[in-house]
Design a protein around this motif. Structure first.
Motif, PDB file in Angstrom:
ATOM      1  N   GLY A  22       0.798  -1.213   0.000  1.00 59.13           N
ATOM      2  CA  GLY A  22       0.000   0.000   0.000  1.00 59.13           C
ATOM      3  C   GLY A  22       0.833   1.266   0.000  1.00 59.13           C
ATOM      4  O   GLY A  22       2.036   1.258   0.199  1.00 59.13           O
ATOM      5  N   GLU A  23       0.152   2.310  -0.266  1.00 53.43           N
ATOM      6  CA  GLU A  23       0.759   3.631  -0.312  1.00 53.43           C
ATOM      7  C   GLU A  23       0.912   4.187   1.098  1.00 53.43           C
ATOM      8  O   GLU A  23       0.054   3.961   1.946  1.00 53.43           O
ATOM      9  CB  GLU A  23      -0.147   4.583  -1.116  1.00 53.43           C
ATOM     10  CG  GLU A  23      -0.383   4.164  -2.542  1.00 53.43           C
ATOM     11  CD  GLU A  23       0.712   4.647  -3.445  1.00 53.43           C
ATOM     12  OE1 GLU A  23       1.263   5.729  -3.170  1.00 53.43           O
ATOM     13  OE2 GLU A  23       1.019   3.942  -4.414  1.00 53.43           O
ATOM     14  N   PRO A  24       1.988   4.931   1.345  1.00 58.08           N
ATOM     15  CA  PRO A  24       2.095   5.572   2.661  1.00 58.08           C
ATOM     16  C   PRO A  24       1.011   6.635   2.812  1.00 58.08           C
ATOM     17  O   PRO A  24       0.624   7.278   1.842  1.00 58.08           O
ATOM     18  CB  PRO A  24       3.485   6.206   2.659  1.00 58.08           C
ATOM     19  CG  PRO A  24       3.894   6.259   1.231  1.00 58.08           C
ATOM     20  CD  PRO A  24       3.127   5.203   0.496  1.00 58.08           C
ATOM     21  N   ILE A  25       0.531   6.768   3.999  1.00 56.17           N
ATOM     22  CA  ILE A  25      -0.510   7.755   4.267  1.00 56.17           C
ATOM     23  C   ILE A  25       0.165   9.118   4.430  1.00 56.17           C
ATOM     24  O   ILE A  25       1.039   9.296   5.270  1.00 56.17           O
ATOM     25  CB  ILE A  25      -1.297   7.393   5.542  1.00 56.17           C
ATOM     26  CG1 ILE A  25      -1.971   6.044   5.369  1.00 56.17           C
ATOM     27  CG2 ILE A  25      -2.301   8.485   5.880  1.00 56.17           C
ATOM     28  CD1 ILE A  25      -2.608   5.523   6.646  1.00 56.17           C
ATOM     29  N   GLU A  26      -0.211  10.047   3.585  1.00 58.08           N
ATOM     30  CA  GLU A  26       0.351  11.391   3.680  1.00 58.08           C
ATOM     31  C   GLU A  26      -0.528  12.246   4.566  1.00 58.08           C
ATOM     32  O   GLU A  26      -1.744  12.278   4.397  1.00 58.08           O
ATOM     33  CB  GLU A  26       0.465  12.027   2.297  1.00 58.08           C
ATOM     34  CG  GLU A  26       1.589  11.459   1.486  1.00 58.08           C
ATOM     35  CD  GLU A  26       1.886  12.308   0.261  1.00 58.08           C
ATOM     36  OE1 GLU A  26       1.751  13.550   0.341  1.00 58.08           O
ATOM     37  OE2 GLU A  26       2.237  11.715  -0.763  1.00 58.08           O
ATOM     38  N   LYS A  27       0.122  12.938   5.475  1.00 61.32           N
ATOM     39  CA  LYS A  27      -0.605  13.856   6.344  1.00 61.32           C
ATOM     40  C   LYS A  27      -0.517  15.239   5.717  1.00 61.32           C
ATOM     41  O   LYS A  27       0.539  15.627   5.212  1.00 61.32           O
ATOM     42  CB  LYS A  27       0.011  13.871   7.740  1.00 61.32           C
ATOM     43  CG  LYS A  27      -0.110  12.548   8.455  1.00 61.32           C
ATOM     44  CD  LYS A  27       0.503  12.620   9.824  1.00 61.32           C
ATOM     45  CE  LYS A  27       0.393  11.278  10.523  1.00 61.32           C
ATOM     46  NZ  LYS A  27       1.058  11.274  11.804  1.00 61.32           N
ATOM     47  N   PRO A  28      -1.608  15.966   5.760  1.00 59.76           N
ATOM     48  CA  PRO A  28      -1.545  17.312   5.197  1.00 59.76           C
ATOM     49  C   PRO A  28      -0.593  18.182   6.015  1.00 59.76           C
ATOM     50  O   PRO A  28      -0.501  18.038   7.233  1.00 59.76           O
ATOM     51  CB  PRO A  28      -2.987  17.823   5.308  1.00 59.76           C
ATOM     52  CG  PRO A  28      -3.607  16.970   6.358  1.00 59.76           C
ATOM     53  CD  PRO A  28      -2.892  15.665   6.333  1.00 59.76           C
TER      54      PRO A  28
END
Length: 173
Positions: A22-28
Protein backbone atom coordinates in the motif's frame (compact mmCIF):
# COMPACT_ATOMS: atom_id res chain seq x y z
CA UNK A 1 5.37 -28.65 18.19
CA UNK A 2 5.80 -29.09 14.43
CA UNK A 3 2.29 -27.76 13.78
CA UNK A 4 2.94 -24.83 16.06
CA UNK A 5 6.07 -23.86 14.07
CA UNK A 6 4.21 -24.13 10.75
CA UNK A 7 1.35 -22.04 12.12
CA UNK A 8 3.74 -19.38 13.47
CA UNK A 9 5.68 -19.19 10.19
CA UNK A 10 2.43 -18.94 8.21
CA UNK A 11 1.15 -16.19 10.47
CA UNK A 12 4.42 -14.19 10.20
CA UNK A 13 4.44 -14.62 6.41
CA UNK A 14 0.84 -13.38 6.18
CA UNK A 15 1.61 -10.42 8.48
CA UNK A 16 4.59 -9.40 6.37
CA UNK A 17 2.69 -9.62 3.09
CA UNK A 18 -0.33 -7.65 4.28
CA UNK A 19 1.58 -5.17 6.41
CA UNK A 20 4.10 -4.04 3.81
CA UNK A 21 1.83 -3.12 0.96
CA UNK A 22 0.00 0.00 0.00
CA UNK A 23 0.76 3.63 -0.31
CA UNK A 24 2.10 5.57 2.66
CA UNK A 25 -0.51 7.76 4.27
CA UNK A 26 0.35 11.39 3.68
CA UNK A 27 -0.61 13.86 6.34
CA UNK A 28 -1.55 17.31 5.20
CA UNK A 29 1.09 19.93 6.10
CA UNK A 30 0.33 22.13 9.06
CA UNK A 31 -0.01 25.69 7.87
CA UNK A 32 1.01 28.40 10.33
CA UNK A 33 0.93 32.05 9.43
CA UNK A 34 3.73 34.43 10.37
CA UNK A 35 1.36 36.11 12.81
CA UNK A 36 0.62 32.77 14.51
CA UNK A 37 4.34 31.90 14.64
CA UNK A 38 5.17 35.29 16.13
CA UNK A 39 2.44 34.83 18.72
CA UNK A 40 3.73 31.36 19.66
CA UNK A 41 7.28 32.68 19.95
CA UNK A 42 6.20 35.57 22.17
CA UNK A 43 4.15 33.19 24.35
CA UNK A 44 7.09 30.80 24.78
CA UNK A 45 9.51 33.63 25.56
CA UNK A 46 7.08 35.16 28.06
CA UNK A 47 6.71 31.82 29.84
CA UNK A 48 10.49 31.29 29.89
CA UNK A 49 11.09 34.81 31.24
CA UNK A 50 8.55 34.14 34.01
CA UNK A 51 10.32 30.87 34.91
CA UNK A 52 13.62 32.76 35.02
CA UNK A 53 12.14 35.47 37.22
CA UNK A 54 10.77 32.81 39.57
CA UNK A 55 14.22 31.20 39.86
CA UNK A 56 15.84 34.58 40.55
CA UNK A 57 13.30 35.63 43.18
CA UNK A 58 13.68 32.22 44.83
CA UNK A 59 17.45 32.71 44.90
CA UNK A 60 17.07 36.23 46.35
CA UNK A 61 14.66 35.03 49.04
CA UNK A 62 17.28 32.52 50.21
CA UNK A 63 20.38 34.74 49.98
CA UNK A 64 20.33 38.54 49.92
CA UNK A 65 17.54 41.14 49.74
CA UNK A 66 17.58 42.99 46.41
CA UNK A 67 15.35 45.27 44.44
CA UNK A 68 14.37 45.07 40.81
CA UNK A 69 15.43 47.81 38.42
CA UNK A 70 13.15 49.30 35.77
CA UNK A 71 15.33 47.58 33.17
CA UNK A 72 14.62 44.12 34.65
CA UNK A 73 17.72 43.16 36.62
CA UNK A 74 18.02 42.89 40.42
CA UNK A 75 20.58 44.77 42.49
CA UNK A 76 21.87 45.73 45.89
CA UNK A 77 24.61 48.30 46.52
CA UNK A 78 26.84 46.77 49.19
CA UNK A 79 29.31 49.65 49.60
CA UNK A 80 28.41 53.28 48.95
CA UNK A 81 30.65 56.21 48.10
CA UNK A 82 28.49 59.33 47.67
CA UNK A 83 31.57 61.42 46.84
CA UNK A 84 32.77 59.08 44.08
CA UNK A 85 32.74 60.16 40.46
CA UNK A 86 29.39 59.47 38.80
CA UNK A 87 29.20 57.03 35.86
CA UNK A 88 27.43 58.39 32.76
CA UNK A 89 27.07 57.48 29.09
CA UNK A 90 30.50 57.27 27.44
CA UNK A 91 32.32 57.10 30.80
CA UNK A 92 35.24 54.70 30.72
CA UNK A 93 34.89 52.44 33.76
CA UNK A 94 37.44 50.02 35.18
CA UNK A 95 35.84 47.51 37.49
CA UNK A 96 36.48 44.15 39.12
CA UNK A 97 33.86 41.49 38.61
CA UNK A 98 33.08 38.02 39.87
CA UNK A 99 30.54 36.36 37.60
CA UNK A 100 28.74 33.22 38.70
CA UNK A 101 25.66 31.15 38.06
CA UNK A 102 22.87 30.95 40.63
CA UNK A 103 24.25 27.56 41.71
CA UNK A 104 27.42 29.43 42.91
CA UNK A 105 29.61 28.11 40.07
CA UNK A 106 32.15 30.88 39.47
CA UNK A 107 32.69 31.61 35.79
CA UNK A 108 34.87 34.73 35.71
CA UNK A 109 36.92 36.64 38.28
CA UNK A 110 38.71 39.49 36.54
CA UNK A 111 38.94 43.20 35.81
CA UNK A 112 37.22 44.85 32.87
CA UNK A 113 37.34 48.24 31.21
CA UNK A 114 34.08 49.29 29.63
CA UNK A 115 32.97 52.41 27.82
CA UNK A 116 29.37 52.85 28.94
CA UNK A 117 26.84 52.43 26.09
CA UNK A 118 29.62 51.32 23.74
CA UNK A 119 31.37 48.17 24.83
CA UNK A 120 31.70 44.44 24.82
CA UNK A 121 29.95 43.56 28.08
CA UNK A 122 26.48 42.13 28.59
CA UNK A 123 23.65 44.60 27.80
CA UNK A 124 22.44 44.87 31.40
CA UNK A 125 25.86 45.85 32.71
CA UNK A 126 25.83 49.26 31.02
CA UNK A 127 22.69 50.29 32.92
CA UNK A 128 23.88 48.60 36.11
CA UNK A 129 27.17 50.50 36.20
CA UNK A 130 25.37 53.82 35.66
CA UNK A 131 23.74 53.24 39.06
CA UNK A 132 27.15 53.32 40.75
CA UNK A 133 30.01 55.71 41.48
CA UNK A 134 33.75 55.25 41.73
CA UNK A 135 34.60 53.18 44.82
CA UNK A 136 31.17 51.61 45.16
CA UNK A 137 30.40 47.91 45.21
CA UNK A 138 27.22 46.08 44.24
CA UNK A 139 25.73 42.72 43.41
CA UNK A 140 23.56 42.36 40.33
CA UNK A 141 21.51 39.46 39.03
CA UNK A 142 20.78 39.54 35.31
CA UNK A 143 18.16 37.39 33.58
CA UNK A 144 19.50 35.76 30.42
CA UNK A 145 17.94 38.36 28.11
CA UNK A 146 20.13 41.03 29.77
CA UNK A 147 23.15 38.72 29.91
CA UNK A 148 24.43 36.40 27.16
CA UNK A 149 20.98 35.29 26.00
CA UNK A 150 20.05 32.26 23.98
CA UNK A 151 23.56 31.07 23.13
CA UNK A 152 25.62 31.91 26.21
CA UNK A 153 29.09 33.32 25.64
CA UNK A 154 30.35 30.25 23.73
CA UNK A 155 32.98 29.82 26.47
CA UNK A 156 31.97 29.47 30.12
CA UNK A 157 28.41 30.83 30.28
CA UNK A 158 25.79 28.23 29.29
CA UNK A 159 22.83 29.18 27.06
CA UNK A 160 19.92 31.01 28.72
CA UNK A 161 21.70 31.53 32.04
CA UNK A 162 20.87 33.98 34.78
CA UNK A 163 24.11 35.55 36.01
CA UNK A 164 25.23 37.03 39.32
CA UNK A 165 27.77 39.84 39.06
CA UNK A 166 29.64 41.06 42.12
CA UNK A 167 31.16 44.37 41.03
CA UNK A 168 33.61 46.88 42.48
CA UNK A 169 34.09 50.14 40.57
CA UNK A 170 37.83 50.90 40.59
CA UNK A 171 38.08 53.94 38.33
CA UNK A 172 35.88 56.23 36.22
CA UNK A 173 37.20 58.44 33.40
Amino acid sequence: MKYYSVFLLSFLHLAIITGCGGEPIEKPPVRITKKQMDSLTVDMETKYNQMEEDRITDYISRHIPMQKSERGFWYVVTKKNPNGKEIKDMSMVRYARVVSLCNAQELYNDEMILTISNGNEIPGMHDALKMLRKGEEATFIFPSYLAYGLLGDQNKVPPKSELIYEVKVIDVQ
